[in-house]
Motif scaffolding. Structure first.
Motif, PDB file in Angstrom:
ATOM      1  N   HIS A 140     -43.874 -18.666  92.628  1.00  0.00           N
ATOM      2  CA  HIS A 140     -42.965 -19.244  91.634  1.00  0.00           C
ATOM      3  C   HIS A 140     -43.681 -20.411  90.978  1.00  0.00           C
ATOM      4  CE1 HIS A 140     -39.875 -21.162  89.437  1.00  0.00           C
ATOM      5  NE2 HIS A 140     -39.856 -22.228  90.221  1.00  0.00           N
ATOM      6  N   CYS A 141     -43.775 -20.378  89.645  1.00  0.00           N
ATOM      7  CA  CYS A 141     -44.473 -21.447  88.949  1.00  0.00           C
ATOM      8  C   CYS A 141     -43.942 -21.551  87.519  1.00  0.00           C
ATOM      9  CB  CYS A 141     -45.982 -21.237  88.985  1.00  0.00           C
ATOM     10  SG  CYS A 141     -46.519 -19.632  88.386  1.00  0.00           S
ATOM     11  N   HIS A 142     -44.502 -22.490  86.765  1.00  0.00           N
ATOM     12  CA  HIS A 142     -43.976 -22.845  85.446  1.00  0.00           C
ATOM     13  C   HIS A 142     -45.080 -22.722  84.392  1.00  0.00           C
ATOM     14  CE1 HIS A 142     -41.213 -25.847  87.837  1.00  0.00           C
ATOM     15  NE2 HIS A 142     -40.917 -24.571  88.103  1.00  0.00           N
ATOM     16  N   PRO A 143     -45.641 -21.546  84.167  1.00  0.00           N
ATOM     17  CA  PRO A 143     -46.761 -21.418  83.220  1.00  0.00           C
ATOM     18  C   PRO A 143     -46.269 -21.473  81.767  1.00  0.00           C
ATOM     19  CG  PRO A 143     -46.255 -19.295  84.209  1.00  0.00           C
ATOM     20  CD  PRO A 143     -45.346 -20.295  84.865  1.00  0.00           C
ATOM     21  N   ILE A 155     -43.071 -19.375  79.832  1.00  0.00           N
ATOM     22  CA  ILE A 155     -41.830 -20.094  79.538  1.00  0.00           C
ATOM     23  C   ILE A 155     -41.534 -20.021  78.039  1.00  0.00           C
ATOM     24  CG2 ILE A 155     -40.753 -22.381  79.506  1.00  0.00           C
ATOM     25  CD1 ILE A 155     -42.324 -23.012  82.076  1.00  0.00           C
ATOM     26  N   ALA A 156     -42.566 -20.193  77.228  1.00  0.00           N
ATOM     27  CA  ALA A 156     -42.368 -20.194  75.771  1.00  0.00           C
ATOM     28  C   ALA A 156     -41.897 -18.829  75.282  1.00  0.00           C
ATOM     29  CB  ALA A 156     -43.668 -20.590  75.074  1.00  0.00           C
ATOM     30  N   LEU A 157     -42.536 -17.750  75.751  1.00  0.00           N
ATOM     31  CA  LEU A 157     -42.129 -16.420  75.291  1.00  0.00           C
ATOM     32  C   LEU A 157     -40.711 -16.096  75.757  1.00  0.00           C
ATOM     33  CD1 LEU A 157     -42.877 -13.810  73.798  1.00  0.00           C
ATOM     34  CD2 LEU A 157     -43.547 -12.881  76.020  1.00  0.00           C
ATOM     35  N   ALA A 158     -40.410 -16.406  77.005  1.00  0.00           N
ATOM     36  CA  ALA A 158     -39.064 -16.125  77.504  1.00  0.00           C
ATOM     37  C   ALA A 158     -38.019 -16.877  76.688  1.00  0.00           C
ATOM     38  CB  ALA A 158     -38.974 -16.492  78.985  1.00  0.00           C
ATOM     39  N   ALA A 159     -38.358 -18.075  76.251  1.00  0.00           N
ATOM     40  CA  ALA A 159     -37.403 -18.891  75.503  1.00  0.00           C
ATOM     41  C   ALA A 159     -37.082 -18.302  74.132  1.00  0.00           C
ATOM     42  CB  ALA A 159     -37.951 -20.314  75.340  1.00  0.00           C
ATOM     43  N   THR A 160     -37.960 -17.454  73.611  1.00  0.00           N
ATOM     44  CA  THR A 160     -37.695 -16.847  72.306  1.00  0.00           C
ATOM     45  C   THR A 160     -36.642 -15.743  72.386  1.00  0.00           C
ATOM     46  OG1 THR A 160     -39.348 -15.075  72.469  1.00  0.00           O
ATOM     47  CG2 THR A 160     -40.119 -17.237  71.660  1.00  0.00           C
ATOM     48  N   GLY A 161     -36.401 -15.231  73.578  1.00  0.00           N
ATOM     49  CA  GLY A 161     -35.470 -14.116  73.731  1.00  0.00           C
ATOM     50  C   GLY A 161     -36.112 -12.758  73.528  1.00  0.00           C
ATOM     51  N   GLN A 162     -37.385 -12.732  73.136  1.00  0.00           N
ATOM     52  CA  GLN A 162     -38.072 -11.451  72.962  1.00  0.00           C
ATOM     53  C   GLN A 162     -38.415 -10.844  74.323  1.00  0.00           C
ATOM     54  OE1 GLN A 162     -41.606 -11.798  70.388  1.00  0.00           O
ATOM     55  NE2 GLN A 162     -40.812 -13.814  69.830  1.00  0.00           N
ATOM     56  N   PRO A 163     -38.412  -9.517  74.429  1.00  0.00           N
ATOM     57  CA  PRO A 163     -38.966  -8.899  75.637  1.00  0.00           C
ATOM     58  C   PRO A 163     -40.482  -9.022  75.618  1.00  0.00           C
ATOM     59  CG  PRO A 163     -38.418  -7.219  74.029  1.00  0.00           C
ATOM     60  CD  PRO A 163     -37.953  -8.529  73.444  1.00  0.00           C
ATOM     61  N   PRO A 171     -49.342  -3.873  84.451  1.00  0.00           N
ATOM     62  CA  PRO A 171     -48.344  -3.968  85.530  1.00  0.00           C
ATOM     63  C   PRO A 171     -46.926  -4.233  85.035  1.00  0.00           C
ATOM     64  CG  PRO A 171     -50.324  -5.221  86.080  1.00  0.00           C
ATOM     65  CD  PRO A 171     -50.461  -4.803  84.647  1.00  0.00           C
ATOM     66  N   PHE A 172     -46.777  -4.580  83.761  1.00  0.00           N
ATOM     67  CA  PHE A 172     -45.449  -4.933  83.248  1.00  0.00           C
ATOM     68  C   PHE A 172     -44.904  -3.882  82.276  1.00  0.00           C
ATOM     69  CE2 PHE A 172     -48.155  -8.732  83.766  1.00  0.00           C
ATOM     70  CZ  PHE A 172     -47.639  -9.140  84.980  1.00  0.00           C
ATOM     71  N   ALA A 173     -45.515  -2.702  82.322  1.00  0.00           N
ATOM     72  CA  ALA A 173     -45.076  -1.651  81.400  1.00  0.00           C
ATOM     73  C   ALA A 173     -43.611  -1.288  81.634  1.00  0.00           C
ATOM     74  CB  ALA A 173     -45.972  -0.420  81.550  1.00  0.00           C
ATOM     75  N   GLY A 174     -43.140  -1.473  82.839  1.00  0.00           N
ATOM     76  CA  GLY A 174     -41.737  -1.171  83.137  1.00  0.00           C
ATOM     77  C   GLY A 174     -40.782  -2.266  82.718  1.00  0.00           C
ATOM     78  N   GLY A 175     -41.303  -3.330  82.119  1.00  0.00           N
ATOM     79  CA  GLY A 175     -40.460  -4.429  81.663  1.00  0.00           C
ATOM     80  C   GLY A 175     -40.415  -5.574  82.674  1.00  0.00           C
ATOM     81  N   VAL A 176     -40.120  -6.736  82.174  1.00  0.00           N
ATOM     82  CA  VAL A 176     -39.956  -7.922  83.019  1.00  0.00           C
ATOM     83  C   VAL A 176     -38.512  -8.393  82.854  1.00  0.00           C
ATOM     84  CG1 VAL A 176     -40.692 -10.304  83.441  1.00  0.00           C
ATOM     85  CG2 VAL A 176     -42.384  -8.572  82.793  1.00  0.00           C
ATOM     86  N   PRO A 177     -37.714  -8.294  83.914  1.00  0.00           N
ATOM     87  CA  PRO A 177     -36.311  -8.720  83.794  1.00  0.00           C
ATOM     88  C   PRO A 177     -36.205 -10.222  83.567  1.00  0.00           C
ATOM     89  CG  PRO A 177     -36.852  -8.157  86.067  1.00  0.00           C
ATOM     90  CD  PRO A 177     -38.041  -7.775  85.241  1.00  0.00           C
ATOM     91  N   ARG A 178     -35.030 -10.616  83.093  1.00  0.00           N
ATOM     92  CA  ARG A 178     -34.791 -12.024  82.752  1.00  0.00           C
ATOM     93  C   ARG A 178     -33.583 -12.541  83.518  1.00  0.00           C
ATOM     94  NH1 ARG A 178     -36.458 -13.543  77.587  1.00  0.00           N
ATOM     95  NH2 ARG A 178     -34.486 -14.607  77.184  1.00  0.00           N
ATOM     96  N   TYR A 179     -33.730 -13.732  84.083  1.00  0.00           N
ATOM     97  CA  TYR A 179     -32.581 -14.426  84.674  1.00  0.00           C
ATOM     98  C   TYR A 179     -32.190 -15.507  83.681  1.00  0.00           C
ATOM     99  CZ  TYR A 179     -29.443 -16.287  88.203  1.00  0.00           C
ATOM    100  OH  TYR A 179     -28.317 -16.692  88.886  1.00  0.00           O
ATOM    101  N   LEU A 220     -40.381 -11.690  87.172  1.00  0.00           N
ATOM    102  CA  LEU A 220     -39.100 -12.054  86.566  1.00  0.00           C
ATOM    103  C   LEU A 220     -39.299 -13.318  85.737  1.00  0.00           C
ATOM    104  CD1 LEU A 220     -35.818 -11.902  86.684  1.00  0.00           C
ATOM    105  CD2 LEU A 220     -36.073 -13.628  88.488  1.00  0.00           C
ATOM    106  N   PHE A 221     -38.669 -13.342  84.552  1.00  0.00           N
ATOM    107  CA  PHE A 221     -38.602 -14.597  83.805  1.00  0.00           C
ATOM    108  C   PHE A 221     -37.368 -15.363  84.258  1.00  0.00           C
ATOM    109  CE2 PHE A 221     -40.772 -12.071  80.323  1.00  0.00           C
ATOM    110  CZ  PHE A 221     -41.967 -12.773  80.357  1.00  0.00           C
ATOM    111  N   LEU A 222     -37.584 -16.573  84.789  1.00  0.00           N
ATOM    112  CA  LEU A 222     -36.474 -17.511  84.989  1.00  0.00           C
ATOM    113  C   LEU A 222     -36.390 -18.295  83.680  1.00  0.00           C
ATOM    114  CD1 LEU A 222     -37.049 -18.987  88.568  1.00  0.00           C
ATOM    115  CD2 LEU A 222     -35.009 -17.769  87.793  1.00  0.00           C
ATOM    116  N   VAL A 223     -35.545 -17.847  82.779  1.00  0.00           N
ATOM    117  CA  VAL A 223     -35.553 -18.346  81.406  1.00  0.00           C
ATOM    118  C   VAL A 223     -35.262 -19.850  81.387  1.00  0.00           C
ATOM    119  CG1 VAL A 223     -34.490 -18.121  79.132  1.00  0.00           C
ATOM    120  CG2 VAL A 223     -34.879 -16.083  80.552  1.00  0.00           C
ATOM    121  N   GLY A 224     -36.099 -20.568  80.639  1.00  0.00           N
ATOM    122  CA  GLY A 224     -35.954 -22.019  80.563  1.00  0.00           C
ATOM    123  C   GLY A 224     -36.452 -22.746  81.793  1.00  0.00           C
ATOM    124  N   HIS A 225     -37.206 -22.051  82.642  1.00  0.00           N
ATOM    125  CA  HIS A 225     -37.652 -22.658  83.904  1.00  0.00           C
ATOM    126  C   HIS A 225     -39.067 -22.213  84.270  1.00  0.00           C
ATOM    127  CE1 HIS A 225     -36.576 -23.590  88.392  1.00  0.00           C
ATOM    128  NE2 HIS A 225     -37.869 -23.636  88.201  1.00  0.00           N
TER     129      HIS A 225
END
Ligand SMILES: [Zn+2]
Length: 237
Positions: free
Chosen positions: A103-106, A110-118, A128-136, A162-167
């Motif tokens: 668990h870390c804060h790269p 964080i920036a991509l997750a914050a845009t709301g884009q997959p 390794p992420f072809a199946g998608g990365v879920p978002r919390y 997993l993206f911990l969105v905003g974290h």
């Protein structure tokens, strides 16, 4: 050659891998600057080995690794364990197929997750992420309770990350090596997507790459990357 102090290392513990994994993450801007952790399941079933809070990844030594039980009680090593230990204990409880959690804060993740884009898996390293990365998406602050840790584990499902969105992010693997490498490749994939977006966007074909990167989905692919990252670390001293 980088050396690790081994004098007081307890037998049969995975913490040497945790120290190496932290150092690898420390070369790749995954610290914030002292937050984030790497953990590994105790092979003897006593709980989880993990990095203490408040230490930069690059400066972690074996004195910074602790074994806590599933209630967060210190079993061995030095404390204090990070306040977000339930994130690790609950993900490992929910995923018997994996033995390590990062668990870390790269920043790019964080920036991509914050845009709301997959995340679009349009590079080899994103395989390794072809199946998608879920978002919390729920605001979490810190994952300090078993209930919240279990909710995060549930959202992770059987994914690698997993993206911990905003974290921050969570990355998991059957070993510390594959979990750490997954975190590094996720950050690279996010950086590439932000670069592509700034240069005009991603083509429809690459938004749905299909089986193009299937060769990069295996643990073997991750381990070849890990081996290089450790060699680079050793070469740097
Ligand atoms: Zn965090």
């Amino acid at each position: 050659m980088r050396t690790l102090a081994t004098d007081n290392r307890p037998p049969k513990t995975p913490f040497a891998d945790i120290v190496t994994g932290c150092h690898v993450l420390g070369t790749d801007d995954h610290g914030d600057p002292v937050w984030g952790h790497v953990s590994a399941r105790d092979p003897e079933g006593r709980g989880v080995w993990l990095k203490s809070g408040g230490r930069g990844f690059d400066e972690v030594s074996y004195e910074d690794i602790a074994l806590v039980d599933h209630d967060g009680a210190l079993v061995a090593g030095s404390g204090p364990p990070p306040r977000e230990y339930p994130l690790h204990t609950e993900v490992l409880r929910a995923r018997p197929d994996i033995d390590s959690v990062v668990h870390c804060h790269p920043p790019y993740s964080i920036a991509l997750a914050a845009t709301g884009q997959p995340l679009y898996a349009f590079s080899n390293g994103a395989g390794p992420f072809a199946g998608g990365v879920p978002r919390y998406e729920e605001p979490v602050g810190l994952v300090q309770t078993a209930e919240l840790g279990a909710a995060v584990a549930d959202r992770l499902g059987d994914a690698r990350a997993l993206f911990l969105v905003g974290h921050g992010i969570i990355a998991v693997g059957s070993t510390v090596a594959t979990a750490v490498t997954t975190a590094i490749l996720l950050e690279r994939a996010c950086r590439l997507q932000i670069l592509a977006a700034s240069a005009g966007g991603i083509t429809p074909e690459l938004r749905n790459p299909g089986k193009r990167y299937v060769h990069a989905e295996s643990d073997g692919y991750l381990l070849r990357t890990w081996d290089y990252l450790v060699r680079r670390l050793d070469a740097a001293g």
